[in-house]
Design a protein around this motif. Structure first.
Motif, PDB file in Angstrom:
ATOM      1  N   PRO A  10       0.846  -1.205   0.000  1.00 47.45           N
ATOM      2  CA  PRO A  10       0.000   0.000   0.000  1.00 47.45           C
ATOM      3  C   PRO A  10       0.877   1.249   0.000  1.00 47.45           C
ATOM      4  N   ILE A  11       0.312   2.361  -0.426  1.00 44.25           N
ATOM      5  CA  ILE A  11       1.123   3.568  -0.600  1.00 44.25           C
ATOM      6  C   ILE A  11       0.530   4.794   0.089  1.00 44.25           C
ATOM      7  N   ASP A  12      -0.715   4.705   0.550  1.00 41.22           N
ATOM      8  CA  ASP A  12      -1.362   5.907   1.071  1.00 41.22           C
ATOM      9  C   ASP A  12      -0.749   6.405   2.379  1.00 41.22           C
ATOM     10  N   HIS A  13       0.057   5.557   3.041  1.00 46.99           N
ATOM     11  CA  HIS A  13       0.688   5.957   4.300  1.00 46.99           C
ATOM     12  C   HIS A  13       2.043   6.635   4.093  1.00 46.99           C
ATOM     13  N   SER A  14       2.553   6.626   2.869  1.00 50.34           N
ATOM     14  CA  SER A  14       3.932   7.049   2.631  1.00 50.34           C
ATOM     15  C   SER A  14       4.179   8.513   3.011  1.00 50.34           C
ATOM     16  N   LEU A  15       5.298   8.740   3.698  1.00 50.32           N
ATOM     17  CA  LEU A  15       5.720  10.094   4.067  1.00 50.32           C
ATOM     18  C   LEU A  15       6.589  10.738   2.989  1.00 50.32           C
ATOM     19  N   SER A  16       6.896  10.001   1.928  1.00 51.16           N
ATOM     20  CA  SER A  16       7.839  10.504   0.931  1.00 51.16           C
ATOM     21  C   SER A  16       7.441  11.842   0.314  1.00 51.16           C
ATOM     22  N   PRO A  17       6.163  12.067  -0.043  1.00 51.02           N
ATOM     23  CA  PRO A  17       5.828  13.384  -0.609  1.00 51.02           C
ATOM     24  C   PRO A  17       6.167  14.537   0.344  1.00 51.02           C
ATOM     25  N   ARG A  18       5.863  14.367   1.611  1.00 48.68           N
ATOM     26  CA  ARG A  18       6.160  15.426   2.571  1.00 48.68           C
ATOM     27  C   ARG A  18       7.658  15.635   2.720  1.00 48.68           C
ATOM     28  N   ILE A  19       8.412  14.543   2.714  1.00 48.81           N
ATOM     29  CA  ILE A  19       9.859  14.652   2.864  1.00 48.81           C
ATOM     30  C   ILE A  19      10.469  15.398   1.681  1.00 48.81           C
ATOM     31  N   HIS A  20      10.095  15.021   0.465  1.00 52.30           N
ATOM     32  CA  HIS A  20      10.704  15.636  -0.713  1.00 52.30           C
ATOM     33  C   HIS A  20      10.249  17.079  -0.907  1.00 52.30           C
ATOM     34  N   GLU A  21       9.019  17.375  -0.553  1.00 54.15           N
ATOM     35  CA  GLU A  21       8.576  18.763  -0.639  1.00 54.15           C
ATOM     36  C   GLU A  21       9.306  19.631   0.393  1.00 54.15           C
ATOM     37  N   ALA A  22       9.582  19.061   1.569  1.00 53.46           N
ATOM     38  CA  ALA A  22      10.365  19.787   2.575  1.00 53.46           C
ATOM     39  C   ALA A  22      11.795  20.002   2.088  1.00 53.46           C
ATOM     40  N   PHE A  23      12.363  18.991   1.452  1.00 61.48           N
ATOM     41  CA  PHE A  23      13.707  19.148   0.879  1.00 61.48           C
ATOM     42  C   PHE A  23      13.717  20.244  -0.182  1.00 61.48           C
ATOM     43  N   GLY A  24      12.678  20.280  -0.999  1.00 61.67           N
ATOM     44  CA  GLY A  24      12.590  21.312  -2.026  1.00 61.67           C
ATOM     45  C   GLY A  24      12.568  22.699  -1.425  1.00 61.67           C
ATOM     46  N   ALA A  25      11.807  22.871  -0.342  1.00 58.63           N
ATOM     47  CA  ALA A  25      11.743  24.172   0.312  1.00 58.63           C
ATOM     48  C   ALA A  25      13.096  24.559   0.905  1.00 58.63           C
ATOM     49  N   LEU A  26      13.816  23.594   1.441  1.00 60.29           N
ATOM     50  CA  LEU A  26      15.110  23.869   2.065  1.00 60.29           C
ATOM     51  C   LEU A  26      16.186  24.213   1.040  1.00 60.29           C
ATOM     52  N   THR A  27      16.030  23.710  -0.174  1.00 55.95           N
ATOM     53  CA  THR A  27      17.053  23.919  -1.204  1.00 55.95           C
ATOM     54  C   THR A  27      16.619  24.901  -2.285  1.00 55.95           C
ATOM     55  N   ALA A  38       1.200   0.835  -7.156  1.00 52.22           N
ATOM     56  CA  ALA A  38       1.810  -0.119  -8.091  1.00 52.22           C
ATOM     57  C   ALA A  38       1.771  -1.500  -7.464  1.00 52.22           C
ATOM     58  N   HIS A  39       0.907  -2.358  -7.985  1.00 53.24           N
ATOM     59  CA  HIS A  39       0.811  -3.732  -7.509  1.00 53.24           C
ATOM     60  C   HIS A  39       1.862  -4.588  -8.222  1.00 53.24           C
ATOM     61  N   PRO A  40       2.247  -5.712  -7.631  1.00 52.12           N
ATOM     62  CA  PRO A  40       3.180  -6.624  -8.312  1.00 52.12           C
ATOM     63  C   PRO A  40       2.687  -6.963  -9.713  1.00 52.12           C
ATOM     64  N   GLU A  53       3.591  11.462 -18.532  1.00 46.57           N
ATOM     65  CA  GLU A  53       3.061  12.660 -17.880  1.00 46.57           C
ATOM     66  C   GLU A  53       4.159  13.631 -17.464  1.00 46.57           C
ATOM     67  N   GLY A  54       5.420  13.256 -17.711  1.00 52.75           N
ATOM     68  CA  GLY A  54       6.523  14.127 -17.331  1.00 52.75           C
ATOM     69  C   GLY A  54       7.295  13.665 -16.117  1.00 52.75           C
ATOM     70  N   GLY A  55       7.057  12.441 -15.684  1.00 49.63           N
ATOM     71  CA  GLY A  55       7.788  11.892 -14.546  1.00 49.63           C
ATOM     72  C   GLY A  55       9.273  11.773 -14.837  1.00 49.63           C
ATOM     73  N   ARG A  56      10.087  12.259 -13.911  1.00 53.48           N
ATOM     74  CA  ARG A  56      11.533  12.246 -14.119  1.00 53.48           C
ATOM     75  C   ARG A  56      12.302  11.576 -12.985  1.00 53.48           C
ATOM     76  N   GLY A  57      11.593  11.207 -11.926  1.00 56.12           N
ATOM     77  CA  GLY A  57      12.242  10.505 -10.835  1.00 56.12           C
ATOM     78  C   GLY A  57      11.208   9.775 -10.005  1.00 56.12           C
ATOM     79  N   ALA A  58      11.549   8.563  -9.549  1.00 60.35           N
ATOM     80  CA  ALA A  58      10.600   7.770  -8.774  1.00 60.35           C
ATOM     81  C   ALA A  58      11.316   7.030  -7.662  1.00 60.35           C
ATOM     82  N   ASN A  59      10.687   7.024  -6.500  1.00 64.10           N
ATOM     83  CA  ASN A  59      11.101   6.125  -5.432  1.00 64.10           C
ATOM     84  C   ASN A  59      10.239   4.879  -5.513  1.00 64.10           C
ATOM     85  N   ILE A  60      10.825   3.732  -5.201  1.00 61.99           N
ATOM     86  CA  ILE A  60      10.134   2.455  -5.273  1.00 61.99           C
ATOM     87  C   ILE A  60      10.161   1.811  -3.895  1.00 61.99           C
ATOM     88  N   THR A  61       8.996   1.399  -3.420  1.00 63.24           N
ATOM     89  CA  THR A  61       8.931   0.746  -2.121  1.00 63.24           C
ATOM     90  C   THR A  61       8.290  -0.631  -2.274  1.00 63.24           C
TER      91      THR A  61
END
Length: 272
Positions: A10-27, A38-40, A53-61
């Motif tokens: 499942p992916i709805d719990h992921s903190l990654s969007p918040r982490i990367h948006e915070a990194f963007g603000a810091l930099t 993404a199911h198997p 759609e313009g995706g240029r980077g992805a994290n995979i869990t």
């Protein structure tokens, strides 16, 4: 604007969007980062739509890190060593796979917690994709012994053989009762169901104990370890933030500072 996302289920719990948006603000970088299911067996189609759609980077869990490895047009040396990919970068019309999990773990252990790794005896519980991503960097950090314990011994033996390093061995049955370890790492998914790995009570005495999961999913294991003599315990929230910083570096050419992001998330996660 370039698009970034984390894929898994499942992916709805992921903190990654918040982490990367915070990194963007810091930099000073504008970052648009999403969660994508993404199911198997469905990662190839999901990535194709993402790139269109313009995706240029992805994290995979979980559970598609191994699938990402097979789909990447090429992989870095550390991804090849892990045979798993947690970071994809779009380059000249193709996905390049990398694995930042291990370096994220080592940085959390040594920088955030201040624990020394050279010459340490380490027990790794689990031999799946999460374990595969961290064994190489742990060995590179100079540990003395890496013993691997897994519910399915054959899988643990396969990881031992894949490491091709004299320091790596199977843990004795039952978690190596009577063995002494400086660091015990849980890389299993037992915490997802609130359970514990196979009984390993004897190995916790005076050890540092670390769970790759974080927050409520790590509490049962870490509480059990503390009750059986662990000297210190920690969950994997710092690893999550540090591996994300390595992915951000690959995509944007700058490694963001992590302490403020980790501190903010720690306060929220511990309150759950």
């Amino acid at each position: 604007m370039s698009l970034y996302a984390v894929f898994g289920h499942p992916i709805d719990h992921s903190l990654s969007p918040r982490i990367h948006e915070a990194f963007g603000a810091l930099t000073g970088r504008l970052v648009h980062y999403e969660r994508r299911e993404a199911h198997p067996g469905g990662l190839a189609q999901a990535l194709a739509a993402f790139a269109a759609e313009g995706g240029r980077g992805a994290n995979i869990t979980v559970p598609v890190k191994g699938e990402a490895f097979t789909l990447a047009a090429r992989v870095t040396a550390r991804a090849a060593r892990a045979r798993a990919v947690n970071t994809l970068s779009w380059d000249n019309g193709a996905w390049v796979g990398d694995n930042t999990d291990g370096i994220g773990l080592v940085r959390d252990l040594t920088v955030n917690h201040g624990w020394s790794l050279p010459d340490r005896r380490v027990l790794l519980i689990g031999a799946g994709g999460a374990a595969q991503g961290i064994v190489g960097p742990l060995l590179d950090a100079g540990i003395a012994i890496l013993a691997i314990s897994n519910r399915t011994p054959a899988r643990a033996q396969g990881l031992v053989w894949a490491c091709a390093d004299a320091r790596v061995r199977l843990a004795a049955a039952g978690g190596a009762a009577g063995s002494r370890y400086d660091l015990v790492i849980n890389a299993t998914a037992a915490g997802l169901s609130g359970g514990l790995p196979a009984p390993l009570d004897a190995v916790f005495e005076d050890a540092i104990v670390y769970d790759l999961m974080y927050g409520p999913k790590a509490r049962a294991f870490l509480s059990h370890a503390r009750a059986h003599g662990a000297r210190e315990v920690a969950d994997g929230l710092g690893m999550l933030v540090e591996q994300a910083a390595e992915s951000f570096l690959l995509w944007h050419g700058v490694r963001p500072p992590t302490p403020s992001v980790l501190e903010r998330l720690r306060t929220e996660v511990d309150a759950r």
